[in-house]
Design an enzyme around this catalytic site. Sequence first.
Site, PDB file in Angstrom:
ATOM      1  N   ASP A   9      42.653   5.936  -4.081  1.00  0.00           N
ATOM      2  CA  ASP A   9      43.437   6.031  -5.593  1.00  0.00           C
ATOM      3  C   ASP A   9      44.538   6.964  -5.758  1.00  0.00           C
ATOM      4  O   ASP A   9      44.343   7.628  -6.168  1.00  0.00           O
ATOM      5  CB  ASP A   9      42.268   6.973  -6.134  1.00  0.00           C
ATOM      6  CG  ASP A   9      42.147   7.984  -6.286  1.00  0.00           C
ATOM      7  OD1 ASP A   9      41.978   8.737  -5.017  1.00  0.00           O
ATOM      8  OD2 ASP A   9      41.554   8.381  -7.366  1.00  0.00           O
ATOM      9  N   HIS A 244      42.834  18.007  -0.700  1.00  0.00           N
ATOM     10  CA  HIS A 244      41.726  17.135  -0.439  1.00  0.00           C
ATOM     11  C   HIS A 244      41.775  16.079   0.190  1.00  0.00           C
ATOM     12  O   HIS A 244      40.829  16.120   1.487  1.00  0.00           O
ATOM     13  CB  HIS A 244      40.960  16.698  -1.729  1.00  0.00           C
ATOM     14  CG  HIS A 244      40.716  17.256  -3.499  1.00  0.00           C
ATOM     15  ND1 HIS A 244      39.730  18.269  -3.301  1.00  0.00           N
ATOM     16  CD2 HIS A 244      41.526  17.979  -5.042  1.00  0.00           C
ATOM     17  CE1 HIS A 244      40.153  19.853  -4.596  1.00  0.00           C
ATOM     18  NE2 HIS A 244      40.998  18.627  -5.029  1.00  0.00           N
TER      19      HIS A 244
HETATM   20  C1  BDR Z   1      39.293  14.330  -5.666  1.00  0.00           C
HETATM   21  O1  BDR Z   1      39.572  13.096  -7.196  1.00  0.00           O
HETATM   22  C2  BDR Z   1      40.995  12.953  -7.095  1.00  0.00           C
HETATM   23  O2  BDR Z   1      41.912  13.547  -7.889  1.00  0.00           O
HETATM   24  C3  BDR Z   1      41.556  13.371  -5.956  1.00  0.00           C
HETATM   25  O3  BDR Z   1      42.914  12.554  -5.211  1.00  0.00           O
HETATM   26  C4  BDR Z   1      40.285  13.325  -4.426  1.00  0.00           C
HETATM   27  O4  BDR Z   1      40.122  12.880  -3.471  1.00  0.00           O
HETATM   28  C5  BDR Z   1      39.395  15.326  -6.324  1.00  0.00           C
HETATM   29  O5  BDR Z   1      37.802  15.791  -6.890  1.00  0.00           O
HETATM   30 CA    CA Z   2      42.071  10.697  -4.439  1.00  0.00          CA
END
Ligand code: BDR
Ligand code: CA
Length: 315
Positions: A9, A244
């Site tokens: 995303d 992340h």
């Molecule tokens: C996740 O949510 C999205 O905002 C980031 O890209 C990551 O995949 C972190 O909670």
């Molecule tokens: Ca993400």
Amino acid sequence: QKKMILDLDTGIDDALALAYAVADPNVDLIGIISSYGNTLIETAAQNSLNLLHLLGADDVPAFIGESHSSTTDHFDVMPISQLIHGKNGIGDVVLETSPRHVETQSGVDFLITSAHQFSDDLIFIPTGPLTNLATAIKKDPAVATLIGNTTLMGGALTVPGNVTPFTEANIHQDPEDADYVFTHQKNLTMVGLDVTLRTLLTKQETTAWRDLGTKAANKFAELMDFYIDAYANLGIDKKGAALHDPLAVAVGIDPTYVTTLPLSMRVTYDKKSGDYGRTIGDKDKLLEPTSSKAAILVDTDRFVTDFQTLMLSVL
Ligand code: BDR
Ligand code: CA
């Protein structure tokens, strides 16, 4: 060489995950599927195409996934997502438009055909909601056993969530489909906030990117600094911002970056329960063998060092 599909995303840390996968010589990145979350799906897909172009990876095809969860009819970006990732998902940094377009095959069908073509050799990395994978399994149940390794970024087992005290953002977007994936997909590893929040990148690293002097290095430093500033301004962390999504890619390639707990998991999706979107061990399956794992510890120094080395090689 293993084949890898990213489901992004796209998103700043998704952009870093994309760069990591392009850079790592141990995998062959065969496609990117878009998802919704940090941005609307069309923006995510265009960001992925533009980032591939910036990195000189115009041979990697991009596909459109599902635009919203299977239990809703549309998706709105959360205001907090815009603060962290900017209005365009990549820190409001403007990239040159890719000369390419998304493929005509849908992301879900690409995942299904790839699962059959590569099976055990396929690593699938979802770093957004799990809607595309759930839709693929519902359409072709063989997907659940064919894909060799699914390593997702999402969930929070031992630490608070980042949307509610129980819920992490990717799972929050579509808890029903996340539960479907957790209860169907074999060889699933969850890389949740438990570990990703321990992997921070700082302006020391983005300064080293800028020193490379290339267009890609400058653009990546610009979008990463937006993310680091957002973490500081929102009081999440003063020094750096969490890696992340790249950690999920790294663990997909080399599981020894983390310590895992074998665990069958569920996601709560009863809206009245008060812990909607919670990732939790399946109490009914605690004594049964499982191929699902949750990452609980991470070798932070080794990962951040290796991440930086790969970024310096690709930017
Ligand atoms: C996740 O949510 C999205 O905002 C980031 O890209 C990551 O995949 C972190 O909670
Ligand atoms: Ca993400």
